[in-house]
Design a protein around this motif. Structure first.
Motif, PDB file in Angstrom:
ATOM      1  N   SER A 100      -6.630  -2.167  -3.035  1.00 36.31           N
ATOM      2  CA  SER A 100      -6.685  -1.534  -4.352  1.00 36.31           C
ATOM      3  C   SER A 100      -6.722  -2.641  -5.407  1.00 36.31           C
ATOM      4  O   SER A 100      -5.883  -3.546  -5.388  1.00 36.31           O
ATOM      5  CB  SER A 100      -5.473  -0.632  -4.564  1.00 36.31           C
ATOM      6  N   VAL A 101      -7.702  -2.556  -6.343  1.00 39.81           N
ATOM      7  CA  VAL A 101      -7.920  -3.621  -7.325  1.00 39.81           C
ATOM      8  C   VAL A 101      -7.879  -3.032  -8.731  1.00 39.81           C
ATOM      9  O   VAL A 101      -8.482  -1.988  -8.993  1.00 39.81           O
ATOM     10  CB  VAL A 101      -9.283  -4.317  -7.096  1.00 39.81           C
ATOM     11  N   ARG A 102      -7.164  -3.725  -9.625  1.00 34.98           N
ATOM     12  CA  ARG A 102      -7.152  -3.355 -11.045  1.00 34.98           C
ATOM     13  C   ARG A 102      -6.757  -4.575 -11.860  1.00 34.98           C
ATOM     14  O   ARG A 102      -5.774  -5.244 -11.563  1.00 34.98           O
ATOM     15  CB  ARG A 102      -6.176  -2.209 -11.322  1.00 34.98           C
ATOM     16  N   ASP A 103      -7.538  -4.814 -12.948  1.00 36.38           N
ATOM     17  CA  ASP A 103      -7.221  -5.895 -13.887  1.00 36.38           C
ATOM     18  C   ASP A 103      -6.965  -7.226 -13.192  1.00 36.38           C
ATOM     19  O   ASP A 103      -5.994  -7.932 -13.463  1.00 36.38           O
ATOM     20  CB  ASP A 103      -5.988  -5.534 -14.735  1.00 36.38           C
ATOM     21  N   ARG A 104      -7.847  -7.577 -12.265  1.00 40.38           N
ATOM     22  CA  ARG A 104      -7.775  -8.854 -11.552  1.00 40.38           C
ATOM     23  C   ARG A 104      -6.513  -8.998 -10.705  1.00 40.38           C
ATOM     24  O   ARG A 104      -6.103 -10.106 -10.380  1.00 40.38           O
ATOM     25  CB  ARG A 104      -7.902 -10.033 -12.529  1.00 40.38           C
ATOM     26  N   ARG A 105      -5.900  -7.893 -10.376  1.00 41.01           N
ATOM     27  CA  ARG A 105      -4.789  -7.891  -9.441  1.00 41.01           C
ATOM     28  C   ARG A 105      -5.164  -6.995  -8.265  1.00 41.01           C
ATOM     29  O   ARG A 105      -5.891  -6.009  -8.429  1.00 41.01           O
ATOM     30  CB  ARG A 105      -3.507  -7.374 -10.099  1.00 41.01           C
ATOM     31  N   ALA A 106      -4.658  -7.345  -7.094  1.00 42.83           N
ATOM     32  CA  ALA A 106      -5.001  -6.578  -5.903  1.00 42.83           C
ATOM     33  C   ALA A 106      -3.775  -6.423  -5.010  1.00 42.83           C
ATOM     34  O   ALA A 106      -2.915  -7.307  -4.935  1.00 42.83           O
ATOM     35  CB  ALA A 106      -6.132  -7.254  -5.126  1.00 42.83           C
ATOM     36  N   VAL A 107      -3.711  -5.275  -4.349  1.00 47.37           N
ATOM     37  CA  VAL A 107      -2.698  -5.031  -3.322  1.00 47.37           C
ATOM     38  C   VAL A 107      -3.431  -4.461  -2.114  1.00 47.37           C
ATOM     39  O   VAL A 107      -4.357  -3.663  -2.263  1.00 47.37           O
ATOM     40  CB  VAL A 107      -1.592  -4.067  -3.821  1.00 47.37           C
ATOM     41  N   ALA A 108      -3.045  -4.908  -0.928  1.00 46.07           N
ATOM     42  CA  ALA A 108      -3.745  -4.500   0.298  1.00 46.07           C
ATOM     43  C   ALA A 108      -2.717  -4.063   1.339  1.00 46.07           C
ATOM     44  O   ALA A 108      -1.543  -4.455   1.305  1.00 46.07           O
ATOM     45  CB  ALA A 108      -4.597  -5.648   0.837  1.00 46.07           C
ATOM     46  N   TYR A 109      -3.212  -3.251   2.269  1.00 47.55           N
ATOM     47  CA  TYR A 109      -2.374  -2.778   3.382  1.00 47.55           C
ATOM     48  C   TYR A 109      -3.172  -2.915   4.668  1.00 47.55           C
ATOM     49  O   TYR A 109      -4.322  -2.441   4.760  1.00 47.55           O
ATOM     50  CB  TYR A 109      -1.972  -1.325   3.156  1.00 47.55           C
ATOM     51  N   TYR A 110      -2.552  -3.581   5.618  1.00 42.89           N
ATOM     52  CA  TYR A 110      -3.126  -3.721   6.959  1.00 42.89           C
ATOM     53  C   TYR A 110      -2.270  -2.900   7.922  1.00 42.89           C
ATOM     54  O   TYR A 110      -1.034  -2.982   7.875  1.00 42.89           O
ATOM     55  CB  TYR A 110      -3.129  -5.190   7.381  1.00 42.89           C
ATOM     56  N   CYS A 111      -2.904  -2.126   8.789  1.00 41.90           N
ATOM     57  CA  CYS A 111      -2.142  -1.239   9.669  1.00 41.90           C
ATOM     58  C   CYS A 111      -2.944  -0.953  10.936  1.00 41.90           C
ATOM     59  O   CYS A 111      -4.137  -0.623  10.862  1.00 41.90           O
ATOM     60  CB  CYS A 111      -1.840   0.062   8.927  1.00 41.90           C
ATOM     61  N   ASP A 112      -2.274  -1.071  12.101  1.00 41.70           N
ATOM     62  CA  ASP A 112      -2.956  -0.716  13.357  1.00 41.70           C
ATOM     63  C   ASP A 112      -2.561   0.673  13.838  1.00 41.70           C
ATOM     64  O   ASP A 112      -3.020   1.125  14.900  1.00 41.70           O
ATOM     65  CB  ASP A 112      -2.677  -1.755  14.439  1.00 41.70           C
ATOM     66  N   GLY A 113      -1.694   1.376  13.060  1.00 40.10           N
ATOM     67  CA  GLY A 113      -1.315   2.745  13.418  1.00 40.10           C
ATOM     68  C   GLY A 113      -0.243   2.846  14.476  1.00 40.10           C
ATOM     69  O   GLY A 113       0.128   3.958  14.872  1.00 40.10           O
ATOM     70  N   ARG A 114       0.300   1.714  14.904  1.00 44.00           N
ATOM     71  CA  ARG A 114       1.319   1.758  15.959  1.00 44.00           C
ATOM     72  C   ARG A 114       2.556   0.955  15.530  1.00 44.00           C
ATOM     73  O   ARG A 114       3.587   1.546  15.203  1.00 44.00           O
ATOM     74  CB  ARG A 114       0.748   1.207  17.272  1.00 44.00           C
ATOM     75  N   THR A 115       2.431  -0.376  15.537  1.00 42.97           N
ATOM     76  CA  THR A 115       3.601  -1.193  15.230  1.00 42.97           C
ATOM     77  C   THR A 115       3.309  -2.345  14.267  1.00 42.97           C
ATOM     78  O   THR A 115       4.252  -2.951  13.742  1.00 42.97           O
ATOM     79  CB  THR A 115       4.181  -1.798  16.523  1.00 42.97           C
ATOM     80  N   ARG A 116       2.065  -2.660  14.028  1.00 50.95           N
ATOM     81  CA  ARG A 116       1.733  -3.832  13.223  1.00 50.95           C
ATOM     82  C   ARG A 116       1.208  -3.385  11.857  1.00 50.95           C
ATOM     83  O   ARG A 116       0.231  -2.624  11.768  1.00 50.95           O
ATOM     84  CB  ARG A 116       0.700  -4.708  13.931  1.00 50.95           C
ATOM     85  N   GLU A 117       1.875  -3.871  10.832  1.00 52.36           N
ATOM     86  CA  GLU A 117       1.453  -3.550   9.468  1.00 52.36           C
ATOM     87  C   GLU A 117       1.858  -4.683   8.536  1.00 52.36           C
ATOM     88  O   GLU A 117       2.728  -5.502   8.886  1.00 52.36           O
ATOM     89  CB  GLU A 117       2.084  -2.243   8.984  1.00 52.36           C
ATOM     90  N   SER A 118       1.254  -4.712   7.343  1.00 54.47           N
ATOM     91  CA  SER A 118       1.622  -5.697   6.347  1.00 54.47           C
ATOM     92  C   SER A 118       1.098  -5.264   4.982  1.00 54.47           C
ATOM     93  O   SER A 118      -0.042  -4.798   4.859  1.00 54.47           O
ATOM     94  CB  SER A 118       1.046  -7.079   6.705  1.00 54.47           C
ATOM     95  N   TRP A 119       1.954  -5.412   3.984  1.00 51.64           N
ATOM     96  CA  TRP A 119       1.557  -5.230   2.583  1.00 51.64           C
ATOM     97  C   TRP A 119       1.331  -6.610   1.985  1.00 51.64           C
ATOM     98  O   TRP A 119       2.159  -7.509   2.126  1.00 51.64           O
ATOM     99  CB  TRP A 119       2.629  -4.493   1.794  1.00 51.64           C
ATOM    100  N   LEU A 120       0.189  -6.777   1.286  1.00 50.65           N
ATOM    101  CA  LEU A 120      -0.174  -8.071   0.715  1.00 50.65           C
ATOM    102  C   LEU A 120      -0.599  -7.884  -0.744  1.00 50.65           C
ATOM    103  O   LEU A 120      -1.086  -6.808  -1.125  1.00 50.65           O
ATOM    104  CB  LEU A 120      -1.321  -8.723   1.503  1.00 50.65           C
TER     105      LEU A 120
END
Length: 229
Positions: free
Chosen positions: A95-115
């Protein structure tokens, strides 16, 4: 002596006539210099460019335009991207707004990360998360392509523009004394990938209703909201 009397009378009459003529000439000259019909009080000649019968309007100097203050720039609209890694092992949403971004990585089981991180003028970005997670990507032609590294595993990905109900959602709450943190990626074809973490223990997320933003977790209704930087 008798004959000279009429002669003196004639001469006196001629002299009086001459004086009267001189006075009349002087009076006429003064009247013509100060009267309303003399040359000094003559009306100015009409403007040859003006139409006959119309008096030209007086020329008014134009005022310089006042400087206009620039309008305040509006906030840039939010753009959301969603897709999968090239090996189809996980989903990524940004998700991008005003030159800032937040991302989410997820495999649907056990591995995830917010960046999160900044977006540069050329559309490139480097986002970071916990435990050394990193996402490097660039925005081109309406999609984001790059690489994400989570838990020591690197995967290439492509995420296309997503319109709601597709996109990125997150919910945080406390249910029966347990801290609940849920993340969902809703892909353009309706598929969902998500993880709910209960007090730090991840598991597959229940189905999210994008229309209401709700999901049932441990028999409790949890409300998720779209994620923006």
């Amino acid at each position: 002596m008798k004959r000279s009397g009429p002669l003196y009378t004639l001469l006196a009459g001629l002299l009086l006539a001459a004086v009267m003529l001189s006075l009349n000439a002087t009076t006429g000259t003064r009247s013509s210099g100060y009267g309303g019909g003399g040359a000094a009080s003559a009306s100015p000649a009409p403007d040859p460019a003006a139409p006959p019968g119309r008096t030209p309007a007086p020329k008014v100097p134009s005022a310089s335009a006042a400087p206009t203050a620039p309008a305040p720039s509006a906030s840039a609209p939010e753009r959301v991207y969603a897709g999968r890694t090239d090996d189809d092992g996980a989903a990524v949403s940004v998700s991008v707004r005003d030159r800032r971004a937040v991302a989410y990585y997820c495999d649907g089981r056990t591995r995830e990360s917010w960046l999160k991180g900044d977006v540069k003028d050329d559309g490139s970005m480097r986002l970071t998360g916990r435990n050394g997670a990193e996402l490097t990507a660039v925005t081109r032609a309406g999609e984001i392509t790059g690489e994400v590294a989570v838990a020591g595993r690197r995967q290439d990905f492509t995420a296309a523009g997503a319109n709601r109900p597709s996109g990125l959602y997150r919910a945080t709450n406390e249910v029966r004394g347990a801290r609940i943190d849920g993340g969902w990626i809703v892909l353009q074809d309706g598929r969902q990938v998500g993880i709910v973490t209960r007090d730090g223990k991840p598991s597959a997320a229940p189905v999210l209703d994008p229309a209401t933003g709700t999901a049932v977790v441990d028999n409790a209704r949890l409300t998720a909201r779209p994620v923006a930087p």
